[in-house]
Design a protein around this motif. Structure first.
Motif, PDB file in Angstrom:
ATOM      1  N   LEU A 179       0.835  -1.205   0.000  1.00 19.06           N
ATOM      2  CA  LEU A 179       0.000   0.000   0.000  1.00 19.06           C
ATOM      3  C   LEU A 179       0.870   1.255   0.000  1.00 19.06           C
ATOM      4  CD1 LEU A 179      -2.705  -1.171   2.536  1.00 19.06           C
ATOM      5  CD2 LEU A 179      -3.168  -0.493   0.177  1.00 19.06           C
ATOM      6  N   TYR A 180       1.927   1.234   0.788  1.00 17.02           N
ATOM      7  CA  TYR A 180       2.851   2.372   0.813  1.00 17.02           C
ATOM      8  C   TYR A 180       3.488   2.565  -0.561  1.00 17.02           C
ATOM      9  CZ  TYR A 180       6.900   5.236   2.065  1.00 17.02           C
ATOM     10  OH  TYR A 180       7.863   6.237   2.121  1.00 17.02           O
ATOM     11  N   ASP A 181       3.945   1.483  -1.157  1.00 16.35           N
ATOM     12  CA  ASP A 181       4.582   1.572  -2.479  1.00 16.35           C
ATOM     13  C   ASP A 181       3.619   2.083  -3.544  1.00 16.35           C
ATOM     14  OD1 ASP A 181       6.954   0.634  -1.399  1.00 16.35           O
ATOM     15  OD2 ASP A 181       6.607  -1.450  -2.018  1.00 16.35           O
ATOM     16  N   GLN A 182       2.329   1.802  -3.372  1.00 17.52           N
ATOM     17  CA  GLN A 182       1.315   2.277  -4.307  1.00 17.52           C
ATOM     18  C   GLN A 182       0.940   3.736  -4.070  1.00 17.52           C
ATOM     19  OE1 GLN A 182      -1.987  -0.442  -3.877  1.00 17.52           O
ATOM     20  NE2 GLN A 182      -0.709  -2.213  -4.345  1.00 17.52           N
ATOM     21  N   GLY A 183       1.516   4.351  -3.056  1.00 17.55           N
ATOM     22  CA  GLY A 183       1.239   5.752  -2.774  1.00 17.55           C
ATOM     23  C   GLY A 183      -0.071   6.001  -2.043  1.00 17.55           C
ATOM     24  N   LYS A 184      -0.616   4.977  -1.382  1.00 19.93           N
ATOM     25  CA  LYS A 184      -1.884   5.148  -0.683  1.00 19.93           C
ATOM     26  C   LYS A 184      -1.748   6.026   0.558  1.00 19.93           C
ATOM     27  CE  LYS A 184      -4.357   2.573  -3.443  1.00 19.93           C
ATOM     28  NZ  LYS A 184      -5.477   3.126  -4.244  1.00 19.93           N
ATOM     29  N   ALA A 185      -0.579   6.052   1.164  1.00 22.63           N
ATOM     30  CA  ALA A 185      -0.290   6.920   2.307  1.00 22.63           C
ATOM     31  C   ALA A 185       1.216   7.068   2.430  1.00 22.63           C
ATOM     32  CB  ALA A 185      -0.876   6.357   3.606  1.00 22.63           C
ATOM     33  N   SER A 186       1.638   8.192   2.970  1.00 22.75           N
ATOM     34  CA  SER A 186       3.074   8.443   3.115  1.00 22.75           C
ATOM     35  C   SER A 186       3.610   8.064   4.486  1.00 22.75           C
ATOM     36  CB  SER A 186       3.377   9.924   2.856  1.00 22.75           C
ATOM     37  OG  SER A 186       2.686  10.741   3.798  1.00 22.75           O
ATOM     38  N   LYS A 187       2.721   7.668   5.402  1.00 23.77           N
ATOM     39  CA  LYS A 187       3.133   7.272   6.747  1.00 23.77           C
ATOM     40  C   LYS A 187       2.542   5.912   7.081  1.00 23.77           C
ATOM     41  CE  LYS A 187       4.714  11.543   7.562  1.00 23.77           C
ATOM     42  NZ  LYS A 187       6.098  11.913   7.894  1.00 23.77           N
ATOM     43  N   ILE A 188       3.288   5.158   7.879  1.00 21.49           N
ATOM     44  CA  ILE A 188       2.803   3.880   8.385  1.00 21.49           C
ATOM     45  C   ILE A 188       2.887   3.908   9.904  1.00 21.49           C
ATOM     46  CG2 ILE A 188       3.106   1.379   8.417  1.00 21.49           C
ATOM     47  CD1 ILE A 188       4.361   1.532   5.686  1.00 21.49           C
ATOM     48  N   LEU A 189       1.787   3.560  10.562  1.00 22.72           N
ATOM     49  CA  LEU A 189       1.742   3.453  12.013  1.00 22.72           C
ATOM     50  C   LEU A 189       1.640   1.979  12.370  1.00 22.72           C
ATOM     51  CD1 LEU A 189       1.394   4.492  14.929  1.00 22.72           C
ATOM     52  CD2 LEU A 189      -1.044   4.841  14.417  1.00 22.72           C
ATOM     53  N   VAL A 190       2.692   1.452  13.004  1.00 18.26           N
ATOM     54  CA  VAL A 190       2.663   0.067  13.475  1.00 18.26           C
ATOM     55  C   VAL A 190       2.277   0.092  14.945  1.00 18.26           C
ATOM     56  CG1 VAL A 190       4.262  -0.801  11.746  1.00 18.26           C
ATOM     57  CG2 VAL A 190       5.183   0.070  13.891  1.00 18.26           C
ATOM     58  N   SER A 191       1.238  -0.639  15.289  1.00 19.15           N
ATOM     59  CA  SER A 191       0.687  -0.586  16.639  1.00 19.15           C
ATOM     60  C   SER A 191       0.625  -1.990  17.209  1.00 19.15           C
ATOM     61  CB  SER A 191      -0.716   0.031  16.605  1.00 19.15           C
ATOM     62  OG  SER A 191      -1.252   0.152  17.905  1.00 19.15           O
ATOM     63  N   GLY A 192       1.325  -2.210  18.314  1.00 18.03           N
ATOM     64  CA  GLY A 192       1.362  -3.553  18.878  1.00 18.03           C
ATOM     65  C   GLY A 192       1.821  -3.556  20.313  1.00 18.03           C
ATOM     66  N   ASP A 193       2.140  -4.720  20.790  1.00 19.75           N
ATOM     67  CA  ASP A 193       2.478  -4.965  22.187  1.00 19.75           C
ATOM     68  C   ASP A 193       3.986  -4.840  22.402  1.00 19.75           C
ATOM     69  OD1 ASP A 193       2.884  -5.929  24.749  1.00 19.75           O
ATOM     70  OD2 ASP A 193       1.612  -7.691  24.503  1.00 19.75           O
ATOM     71  N   HIS A 194       4.355  -3.860  23.202  1.00 21.60           N
ATOM     72  CA  HIS A 194       5.728  -3.729  23.694  1.00 21.60           C
ATOM     73  C   HIS A 194       5.642  -3.535  25.206  1.00 21.60           C
ATOM     74  CE1 HIS A 194       9.812  -1.354  23.616  1.00 21.60           C
ATOM     75  NE2 HIS A 194       9.907  -2.546  24.207  1.00 21.60           N
ATOM     76  N   GLY A 195       4.917  -4.452  25.842  1.00 19.98           N
ATOM     77  CA  GLY A 195       4.640  -4.317  27.262  1.00 19.98           C
ATOM     78  C   GLY A 195       5.794  -4.702  28.154  1.00 19.98           C
ATOM     79  N   THR A 196       6.778  -5.430  27.609  1.00 15.14           N
ATOM     80  CA  THR A 196       7.966  -5.798  28.381  1.00 15.14           C
ATOM     81  C   THR A 196       9.201  -5.562  27.527  1.00 15.14           C
ATOM     82  OG1 THR A 196       8.011  -8.102  27.642  1.00 15.14           O
ATOM     83  CG2 THR A 196       6.634  -7.595  29.576  1.00 15.14           C
ATOM     84  N   VAL A 197      10.344  -5.515  28.173  1.00  8.02           N
ATOM     85  CA  VAL A 197      11.597  -5.311  27.450  1.00  8.02           C
ATOM     86  C   VAL A 197      11.868  -6.476  26.500  1.00  8.02           C
ATOM     87  CG1 VAL A 197      14.099  -5.103  27.707  1.00  8.02           C
ATOM     88  CG2 VAL A 197      12.580  -3.882  29.273  1.00  8.02           C
ATOM     89  N   HIS A 212       3.879   1.778  20.826  1.00  7.65           N
ATOM     90  CA  HIS A 212       4.363   0.705  21.692  1.00  7.65           C
ATOM     91  C   HIS A 212       3.295   0.187  22.645  1.00  7.65           C
ATOM     92  CE1 HIS A 212       8.702   1.580  20.705  1.00  7.65           C
ATOM     93  NE2 HIS A 212       8.156   2.740  20.390  1.00  7.65           N
ATOM     94  N   ALA A 213       2.149   0.835  22.704  1.00 10.75           N
ATOM     95  CA  ALA A 213       1.109   0.457  23.667  1.00 10.75           C
ATOM     96  C   ALA A 213      -0.196   0.089  22.972  1.00 10.75           C
ATOM     97  CB  ALA A 213       0.880   1.585  24.663  1.00 10.75           C
ATOM     98  N   GLY A 214      -0.098  -0.516  21.803  1.00  7.74           N
ATOM     99  CA  GLY A 214      -1.293  -0.993  21.115  1.00  7.74           C
ATOM    100  C   GLY A 214      -1.625  -2.403  21.572  1.00  7.74           C
ATOM    101  N   PHE A 215      -2.055  -2.515  22.819  1.00  8.36           N
ATOM    102  CA  PHE A 215      -2.246  -3.826  23.430  1.00  8.36           C
ATOM    103  C   PHE A 215      -3.488  -4.556  22.931  1.00  8.36           C
ATOM    104  CE2 PHE A 215       0.019  -1.453  26.922  1.00  8.36           C
ATOM    105  CZ  PHE A 215       1.251  -2.030  26.662  1.00  8.36           C
ATOM    106  N   ASN A 216      -4.422  -3.820  22.366  1.00  7.81           N
ATOM    107  CA  ASN A 216      -5.607  -4.430  21.789  1.00  7.81           C
ATOM    108  C   ASN A 216      -6.148  -3.484  20.722  1.00  7.81           C
ATOM    109  OD1 ASN A 216      -7.455  -2.507  23.143  1.00  7.81           O
ATOM    110  ND2 ASN A 216      -6.891  -3.638  25.005  1.00  7.81           N
ATOM    111  N   THR A 217      -7.175  -3.912  20.003  1.00  5.61           N
ATOM    112  CA  THR A 217      -7.683  -3.134  18.881  1.00  5.61           C
ATOM    113  C   THR A 217      -8.212  -1.774  19.338  1.00  5.61           C
ATOM    114  OG1 THR A 217      -8.263  -5.197  17.769  1.00  5.61           O
ATOM    115  CG2 THR A 217      -9.262  -3.184  16.916  1.00  5.61           C
ATOM    116  N   TYR A 218      -8.951  -1.763  20.416  1.00  9.99           N
ATOM    117  CA  TYR A 218      -9.518  -0.502  20.917  1.00  9.99           C
ATOM    118  C   TYR A 218      -8.405   0.472  21.291  1.00  9.99           C
ATOM    119  CZ  TYR A 218     -12.032   2.806  23.892  1.00  9.99           C
ATOM    120  OH  TYR A 218     -12.531   3.969  24.450  1.00  9.99           O
ATOM    121  N   ASP A 219      -7.420   0.009  22.057  1.00  6.60           N
ATOM    122  CA  ASP A 219      -6.319   0.892  22.458  1.00  6.60           C
ATOM    123  C   ASP A 219      -5.575   1.432  21.233  1.00  6.60           C
ATOM    124  OD1 ASP A 219      -6.979   0.318  25.071  1.00  6.60           O
ATOM    125  OD2 ASP A 219      -4.981  -0.377  25.646  1.00  6.60           O
ATOM    126  N   SER A 220      -5.354   0.580  20.244  1.00  4.65           N
ATOM    127  CA  SER A 220      -4.632   1.011  19.040  1.00  4.65           C
ATOM    128  C   SER A 220      -5.369   2.142  18.335  1.00  4.65           C
ATOM    129  CB  SER A 220      -4.448  -0.164  18.082  1.00  4.65           C
ATOM    130  OG  SER A 220      -3.540  -1.113  18.595  1.00  4.65           O
TER     131      SER A 220
END
Length: 201
Positions: A39-57, A83-91
């Motif tokens: 999607l990025y390569d197709q020019g659909k958006a210039s930014k990517i937000l990765v949202s997931g679990d980084h709850g521990t080191v 770093h705190a996208g622990f679930n869909t709602y939080d993300s």
């Protein structure tokens, strides 16, 4: 929605999934990342937000996700890490409140996509979904069963309560520099994690 049909947006939001102890992406997450990069390569958006679990080191989904995108040649300043996208709602709450995303393409598997888009729209994001199913996934009946309960829970969160997520933090607009969300980059170049970091495990 097919990738070609997706409108242009401010950001592509990729939701996290399991990462193996050696840093390899699970099959589901790998497919999400490939789809997001396309999607990025197709020019659909210039930014990517990765949202997931980084709850521990020791467990860090977003680092593995960002590493994949950088290996695909996407500049690190275009990649934002939640770093705190622990679930869909939080993300989705944090995408709007912390990263100020107004219009997004959400990437996840089809079974999960309806709920992700519903959450985003309910929290004020003009959201569109692109399914990332590229293979058959083991355990899918179990995932679909759990999804029914998750939809009921998220309906209550979005429509009735709208609680704050587990963590909030300083606003870091998606229009800016994604490196301000990277803990390692800030340690080397920035003014210190606490001043620009939305969640510190």
């Amino acid at each position: 929605m097919q990738a070609q049909q997706a409108p242009e947006a401010e950001a592509i939001i990729v939701l996290g999934a399991r990462v193996h102890p050696d840093g390899r992406l699970s099959g589901m997450l790998l497919d999400r990342m490939i789809t997001a990069a396309e999607l990025y390569d197709q020019g659909k958006a210039s930014k990517i937000l990765v949202s997931g679990d980084h709850g521990t080191v020791s467990y860090n989904e977003v680092r593995a996700m960002k590493n994949f995108l950088e290996q695909r040649g996407i500049p690190e300043e275009q990649i934002f890490m939640d770093h705190a996208g622990f679930n869909t709602y939080d993300s989705m709450y944090r995408a709007k409140a912390i990263f100020q995303v107004n219009k997004a393409i959400i990437v996840t598997q089809e079974y999960h996509l309806m709920r992700a888009v519903y959450n985003a729209r309910g929290l004020g994001i003009e959201a569109y979904g692109v399914a990332s199913d590229r293979q058959e996934y083991a355990g899918m009946p179990k995932f679909k069963l759990r999804e029914i309960a998750a939809r009921n829970k998220d309906y209550a969160l979005v429509e009735l309560f709208k609680p704050e997520p587990t963590y909030l933090g300083k606003i870091i607009p998606i229009s800016g520099d994604g490196r301000l969300t990277d803990d390692k980059w800030l340690q080397e170049h920035g003014p210190g994690r606490a001043s620009a970091f939305s969640h510190t495990p």
